[in-house]
Design a protein around this motif. Structure first.
Motif, mmCIF file in Angstrom:
data_model
loop_
_atom_site.group_PDB
_atom_site.id
_atom_site.type_symbol
_atom_site.label_atom_id
_atom_site.label_comp_id
_atom_site.label_asym_id
_atom_site.label_seq_id
_atom_site.Cartn_x
_atom_site.Cartn_y
_atom_site.Cartn_z
ATOM 1 N N UNK A 106 37.971 38.013 54.891
ATOM 2 C CA UNK A 106 38.685 37.631 53.670
ATOM 3 C C UNK A 106 39.774 38.668 53.370
ATOM 4 N N UNK A 107 40.905 38.184 52.851
ATOM 5 C CA UNK A 107 42.077 39.031 52.628
ATOM 6 C C UNK A 107 42.109 39.585 51.212
ATOM 7 N N UNK A 108 42.530 40.835 51.097
ATOM 8 C CA UNK A 108 42.770 41.426 49.781
ATOM 9 C C UNK A 108 43.945 42.390 49.880
ATOM 10 N N UNK A 109 44.448 42.823 48.727
ATOM 11 C CA UNK A 109 45.636 43.669 48.679
ATOM 12 C C UNK A 109 45.413 44.830 47.715
ATOM 13 N N UNK A 110 46.106 45.928 47.965
ATOM 14 C CA UNK A 110 46.153 46.993 46.973
ATOM 15 C C UNK A 110 47.313 46.686 46.045
ATOM 16 N N UNK A 133 43.422 43.399 44.551
ATOM 17 C CA UNK A 133 43.448 41.991 44.186
ATOM 18 C C UNK A 133 43.147 41.115 45.393
ATOM 19 N N UNK A 134 42.473 39.984 45.114
ATOM 20 C CA UNK A 134 42.232 39.007 46.174
ATOM 21 C C UNK A 134 42.474 37.604 45.638
ATOM 22 N N UNK A 135 42.959 36.750 46.514
ATOM 23 C CA UNK A 135 43.194 35.341 46.207
ATOM 24 C C UNK A 135 42.384 34.478 47.171
ATOM 25 N N UNK A 136 41.294 35.063 47.678
ATOM 26 C CA UNK A 136 40.525 34.429 48.746
ATOM 27 C C UNK A 136 39.611 33.323 48.256
ATOM 28 N N UNK A 137 39.370 33.242 46.932
ATOM 29 C CA UNK A 137 38.437 32.251 46.408
ATOM 30 C C UNK A 137 39.183 31.173 45.641
ATOM 31 N N UNK A 138 38.828 29.929 45.887
ATOM 32 C CA UNK A 138 39.533 28.788 45.317
ATOM 33 C C UNK A 138 39.569 28.864 43.794
ATOM 34 N N UNK A 139 40.759 28.680 43.229
ATOM 35 C CA UNK A 139 40.971 28.645 41.782
ATOM 36 C C UNK A 139 40.636 29.952 41.077
ATOM 37 N N UNK A 140 40.625 31.067 41.798
ATOM 38 C CA UNK A 140 40.284 32.344 41.200
ATOM 39 C C UNK A 140 41.207 33.458 41.698
ATOM 40 N N UNK A 141 41.599 34.328 40.783
ATOM 41 C CA UNK A 141 42.275 35.572 41.123
ATOM 42 C C UNK A 141 41.360 36.691 40.641
ATOM 43 N N UNK A 142 40.964 37.572 41.546
ATOM 44 C CA UNK A 142 40.004 38.625 41.217
ATOM 45 C C UNK A 142 40.649 39.985 41.454
ATOM 46 N N UNK A 143 40.474 40.890 40.487
ATOM 47 C CA UNK A 143 41.003 42.250 40.607
ATOM 48 C C UNK A 143 39.905 43.259 40.278
ATOM 49 N N UNK A 144 39.919 44.381 40.974
ATOM 50 C CA UNK A 144 38.971 45.466 40.712
ATOM 51 C C UNK A 144 39.707 46.794 40.746
#
Length: 289
Positions: A106-110, A133-144
């Motif tokens: 799964x892809x994520x970005x700094x 941040x990741x956009x790997x999950x449908x209908x979700x933007x997740x940041x940590x």
């Protein structure tokens, strides 16, 4: 029964965090009282965001959830019906040209620290923290805030792998909730290196929780505060009741605000102060303004 902010986040996670908030835009659009509150948020918040970031969020954003754990590692999730163009724009805004990373396929970005700054300076977030941040999950933007937490979320298929250690925080919820939030005040004080807790009330508060929901077409607000000592909870109760009592003699008080104050119910159980009210959306928004 108490429920979590979304199915992927267990209620124990919220109860074990140092703070959290959850906004349900979908319920705002679908409930009588929520529509007025949603319209106010669109005017006060979304108008500026959409103008500055050039991305349409209204009608698309369903829910927003954020929380911080005991190490102050924050998590943010936007859930909605985002188009491919929306996600491309968000990815460009958040990550600029940072290279994509992979974890378990799964892809994520700094995220770019300057991603939130705009040309005229209206929307700025000053932070020295790293964000991922990741956009790997449908209908979700997740940041940590930490790469380790991001990799845990990616490995778990989108679930937040935090474990609560007992009810350290109030989690108030109901079916037609519009907004809910809670904080472990003692934990936040430990995390605050500047120790900016000058208020005696804040210094003597253990935890707080608030929920706003639709109740038969009115906005129902439920607030709870746990003080270190019952005497402090009694003092806060007396201040609230005194303010409500004095307002009854104010002939210049806005009728909508008067409606709001008259509906306040204050109770005390041990060292936990509870305030509940149900009023029209108009009265609530008048109080905010």
């Amino acid at each position: 029964p108490v429920s979590s902010a979304r199915a992927a986040i267990d209620v124990n996670v919220l109860e074990g965090s140092s703070w959290y908030f959850h906004v349900d835009f979908q319920n705002m659009r679908e409930t009588e009282a929520g529509k007025g509150m949603g319209a106010w948020i669109e005017k006060e918040v979304f108008d500026e965001i959409e103008e500055e970031l050039e991305i349409a969020l209204r009608g698309k954003l369903r829910r927003m959830t954020a929380l911080g754990d005991k190490e102050d590692d924050a998590f943010l999730e936007l859930e909605g019906r985002f188009s491919g163009a929306d996600l491309k724009k968000l990815r460009s805004l958040l990550t600029n040209k940072s290279a994509a990373k992979k974890h378990q396929g799964r892809t994520y970005y700094q995220a770019d620290k300057d991603a939130f700054e705009t040309s005229n300076g209206k929307i700025q977030i000053d932070t020295d923290s790293e964000w991922y941040a990741t956009f790997a999950f449908e209908n979700r933007v997740v940041m940590t805030q930490s790469e380790k937490r991001m990799q845990q979320i990616l490995a778990s298929g989108g679930k937040l792998p935090l474990k609560g250690t007992g009810k350290a925080i109030f989690v108030l919820s109901t079916e037609k909730r519009l907004f809910q939030a809670g904080a472990d005040a003692e934990q936040l004080r430990k995390l605050d290196k500047d120790d900016d807790w000058d208020s005696n009330i804040l210094k003597n508060t253990k935890k707080v929780g608030v929920m706003i929901a639709d109740q038969d077409g009115k906005l129902a607000i439920d607030m709870r505060l746990q003080a270190k000592e019952r005497s402090m909870a009694e003092s806060i109760r007396n201040i609230v009741l005194g303010f409500i009592g004095l307002s009854a003699f104010n002939s210049d008080l806005d009728p909508a605000l008067g409606e709001l104050l008259r509906s306040v119910d204050v109770s005390l159980e041990g060292n936990v102060l509870r305030m509940r009210l149900a009023a029209s959306t108009e009265a609530f928004l008048t109080a905010l303004d």
